[in-house]
Design a protein around this motif. Sequence first.
Motif, mmCIF file in Angstrom:
data_model
loop_
_atom_site.group_PDB
_atom_site.id
_atom_site.type_symbol
_atom_site.label_atom_id
_atom_site.label_comp_id
_atom_site.label_asym_id
_atom_site.label_seq_id
_atom_site.Cartn_x
_atom_site.Cartn_y
_atom_site.Cartn_z
ATOM 1 N N ALA A 1 38.961 35.260 52.775
ATOM 2 C CA ALA A 1 40.105 35.436 51.876
ATOM 3 C C ALA A 1 40.341 34.155 51.100
ATOM 4 N N PRO B 1 42.395 32.847 47.150
ATOM 5 C CA PRO B 1 43.337 33.345 46.116
ATOM 6 C C PRO B 1 42.614 34.178 45.056
ATOM 7 N N LYS B 2 43.287 35.222 44.604
ATOM 8 C CA LYS B 2 42.717 36.157 43.634
ATOM 9 C C LYS B 2 42.241 35.445 42.368
ATOM 10 N N HIS C 1 38.634 34.118 42.273
ATOM 11 C CA HIS C 1 37.480 35.033 42.334
ATOM 12 C C HIS C 1 36.558 34.851 41.140
ATOM 13 N N SER D 1 43.600 43.258 46.544
ATOM 14 C CA SER D 1 43.046 42.557 47.702
ATOM 15 C C SER D 1 42.411 41.236 47.283
ATOM 16 N N ASN D 2 42.549 40.220 48.162
ATOM 17 C CA ASN D 2 41.923 38.918 47.899
ATOM 18 C C ASN D 2 40.788 38.642 48.882
ATOM 19 N N SER E 1 36.683 27.592 46.268
ATOM 20 C CA SER E 1 38.141 27.803 46.272
ATOM 21 C C SER E 1 38.876 26.481 46.429
#
Length: 1285
Positions: free
Chosen positions: A154, A156-157, A160, A191-192, A214
């Motif tokens: 996971a 943060p969106k 991506h 969803s992340n 990330s």
Amino acid sequence: MSSVAVLTQESFNEHRSGLVAEQAGGSSSAGDEEAPAYKDAFPPLPEKAASPEGTQEPVNAWTSKIRPLKSSVITQVFHVPLEERKYKDINQFGEGDQAKVCVDIMHKTGAHLELSMAKDQGLSIMVSGKLDAVMKARKEIVSRLQTQASATVAIPKEHHRFVIGKNGEKLQELELKTATKIQIPRPDDPSNHIKISGTKEGLEKAKHEILLISAEQDKRAVERVNIDKVFHPFITGAYNKQVADMMQETGARINVPPPSVNKTEIVITGEKEQVALAVAMIKKIYEGKKNATTIAVEVKKSQHKYVIGPKGNTLQEILEKTGVSVEIPPPDSNSETVILRGEPDRLGQALTEVYAKANSYTVSSVVAPSWLHRFIIGKKGQNLAKITQQMPKVHIEFTEGEDKITLEGPTKDMQMVQSQMEAIVTDLVSRMDYLEISVDPRFHRHLIGKGGANINRIKDLHKVSVRIPPDNEKSHLIRIEGDPQGVQEASKELLELASRMENERTKDLIIEQRFHRAIIGQKGEKIKDVRDKFPEVIINFPDPAAKSDIVQLRGPRNEVEKCCKFMAKMVADMVENGFFLSVPIFKQFHKNIIGKGGANIKKIREETNTRIDLPAENSNSEMIVITGKKENCEAARIRILSIQKELANITEMEVSIPSKLHNSLIGSKGRFVRSIMEECGGVHIHFPTEGSGIDTVTIRGPAEEVEKAKKQLLSLAQDKQTKSHTAELKAKPEYHKFLIGKGGGNIRKVRDSTGARIIFPTPEDEDQELITVVGTEEAVREAQRELEELIKSLDNVVEDVMNVDPKHHRYFVARRGQVLRDIADEYGGVMVSFPRSGANSDKVTLKGAKDCVEAAKKRMLEIIEDLDAQVTMECVIPQKFHRSIMGPKGSRIQGITRDHNVQIKFPERVDGPGKGGPAAPPAEAAVQENGEANGEMVEESAAPVDPAAPKKCDVIVLSGRKERCEAAVEALKALVPVTTEVEVPFELHRYIIGQKGSGIRKMMDEFEVNIQVPAPELQSDVISITGLANHLDRAKEGLLERVKELTAEQEDRSLRSFKLTITVDPKYHPKIIGRKGAIITNIRTEHDVNIQFPDKNDDNQDQITITGYEHKTTAARDAIQAIVDELEEMISEDITLDARVHARIIGARGKGIRKIMDEFKVDLRFPQPGAADPNQVFVTGRPELVDEAIDHLLNLEEEYMADVNENESKMTYMKPTGDRGASSMDEGGRERGSSKGFVVREAPWQTGSEKVREAPDMSSSEDFPSFGAPVAATNKASPWGPKRF
């Protein structure tokens, strides 16, 4: 140090002439100074050592570094642990699914894979190929050969997109690097979680890489600042210089929307401190310009583009010069207001720039007729290019259909361009003209000609342009443009062509379509010859799909008539050679007609000059078609029939039937005669050609079938003669088999009871429902009534139910319901429905005609009775014979199952130790059933094995009725191959095997056995023959027959090897051999012997060896001795002939001397160059012939010497060609000294005591040593440096 000589052009010229340029009044020493120094003429290569400090070595081709080449192929090794292997079957290593996957990976990626098994049962895979291919192969290996795990990570969106990268490149790189599959949720998915699948090692690597990306993005910040669009130019600066400086200073990325995008948001990204600094700087600029002064001015809309400039460069230029932003209304707006924004003291300057740019371009036009436009432009724009190259900023626009040219460009250039364009237009108008002529559109393509040949010729000849309208315009007008005179001449020629076409004749020639391809020929070669013969005639063949016989000829009347007659003659020849007849030959004999490698059929074709076509191998047709002249076809037919007659027990019988009845006996499309041929076991019935008046009908086939066909033919003929009647009725094709009945039983009853003949349609007939009844009127009526009743009862559909034990259901529905399909075909299409699998029901439904249902029901009960009476029987045959018993593709077993109606199951093949590992356990043994692979698995419980019991792998299981199984077991045992041994002398083995095994292969194919010849080192005489018992005797006889042939050949070889030696004086050898070996070759051929002359180094130079049969060698010796005796009778005399006439006597390529030798039967020998007496000539032959030849030679000498003396007297009056010792003259007539060659100073071969002009001695082995040659030691220093040899 080695050096390379470089010859300059000047020194080369001097070298060719042999002179050094002379200076007027110069002395010899001055001449020496003119000779170039060796180092100047031949500069040395640069030294490899580094140059001294302070000096720089010049860069050239010798000193440039060569980049080493690297291989583009890499090799990597991947290891897959045992617990992670997807395919763990150790016994199938190198085969099965794992091998197929590897082959697929190699095809897909282009990489090369090699698999090996590690001690821990892990899999090592070595991958070779280009880097990209290896990485792709690695990914495929991990996904397809290694078990896959999955995990999620996971982040943060908003991070991506950094994992995906530009166009997904980062994601692809990550997947290749880690050999995993990474799934990122779609942008609309909240969803992340990113899902990763692959190996454990790959999962860890991928998670680590994603978290790193990330973490890197966590350090970055994004700031959005809203600033009015009008202030963006002040922030970006001219040519984006200011924003670039800000990005460089702060390290942040600043994204200002372009002028075409109506957005006010400026986005800044980067490290947090960098972003904050950039935002502060942007806001500072905005605050400084927020209160800037604006003025609005009106500028014509057409001039806005000049203010903007190419790609907005003019606006950027004004901003850079004055710091003022110029705002232009969008193109789709009607506004002409231009707004200037900036400091008050700079606005005036900016306004001046705006007006200057707006007025810097002018638009004007030049009047020019539209038809002249392309002449103004010129070929490929050549004329315009002259103007545009001088004035590149001027734009010239031509509009189709308008009589003007638009010019646009800088005001200062416009006047000159306009004047040039007007001058061009005026010139063209004065010397160009156009004319429009009317020609019927149907002649347009003929005016154009094939590939534009006609129209291009007219254009090139008259220097004009011709526009012919396309077919879809349907216009009559053809426009001609160009020089007035050329236009007139071209129009005249075109009109003449059109007029001639109007007077052309078109003729339709009727030629059967089957001849069209033959007339056209392969790749149109034959029709090309016809067209070349009649170039003015256009020949059009119809489209093959149209199936038309009309060939159209068009052209001048006389030429069309000649072409028509010529083509009619071609067709007549083809008709004569196009006679064809069909010969029925039993299918099994077609391969014998063809012969090995097509030898038989080729021979018949060549000898009879016919074309012979056989039906395709998979065709049911037995007809062989022969095409050619009638008499040739008949000859070929007789040859083919004779081959069949030799091969089979075929009887041929002739029956006399009146020719008037032949057509009625043959029937429509041969239906009647075909039905007789099928009923009588496929006999061939041949009727004579229609209209020939011959009564004889030929029947060919097995004797009893021929007799049966004869009776039927005569009976039918008698019926036709007395009172023949025919009736037709229709029935659905699926009813036909039921009407005929099993083995023709049903239809035979109708025939016997009524006496009528009933003919059913063949698969080739168009109407598959039509049944024909032939016979007397009463018989036909009765048969028709019975058949109609049967058909009516078949149309009465009923439904019936019968009980079938569920254990038998599988038999009926197996193999996609083959049994049910057979029942439906045999019994009028009855539909049989079994309950679904799993339903506990024994009810089976039958639906169809009542009689058909009853018959089908009865047949099914018979099958069930057979199934209930089935037994299982075992037949023990060693496994090694199973493959032989099954035959190619299981054909033998399939024959037994079909003949005896039993089921046969073969055990799984078991390999012993040493053949791929331990024997496979029999727990799940797949079996071969009826010669076909059966995928069922049979489970058996492990039990102790009885040593006396037969091996499971040897047991063949049969199931069926007891008596049928017993018969099938006997048939199986008859197929077990047996072995016999034959004594054959060891020295004959290699002849039996033949070249590359061809002899033994031929015997094995012919007798259907396996022949085993012992290895040479065994020195054994025993040859083993293995095969079926009934084949062994034939094979043994064939082998012994071959041994007899070889023994006879061996005896013949020993007789042929008799040697005889004859002693002949070597001086006679050339005469015995003859010119180009003609005499000796004739003796060898005539007596069938080999004659060997001694080699040059042989001690016995007078021995000639003759090898062959004893009596033939003796005859050859006598022939040689006769030649020698004749030669010994000859004499040799020498005469003196002046050497100056030798060449003329010999003649060109020896023609003269050969003529004399042939005429007088003598041999002449002229002296070799350098002989002691160049005038002495030897004449050899019989005494009387030698005297005649000498007299002839002396006469020739006297004749030729007169010519020689005359030529020499003429030469005294001719100017001498020059003397090598005399001084030569140069081109100016001045005397020139002798050539001294190319001379250099200070050469390495010159020493201090030598003269400067002395050239090296080229013949000296000291100065120019040979490779590998020893050189005498000397104290003299070598010009090439110290000697190392």
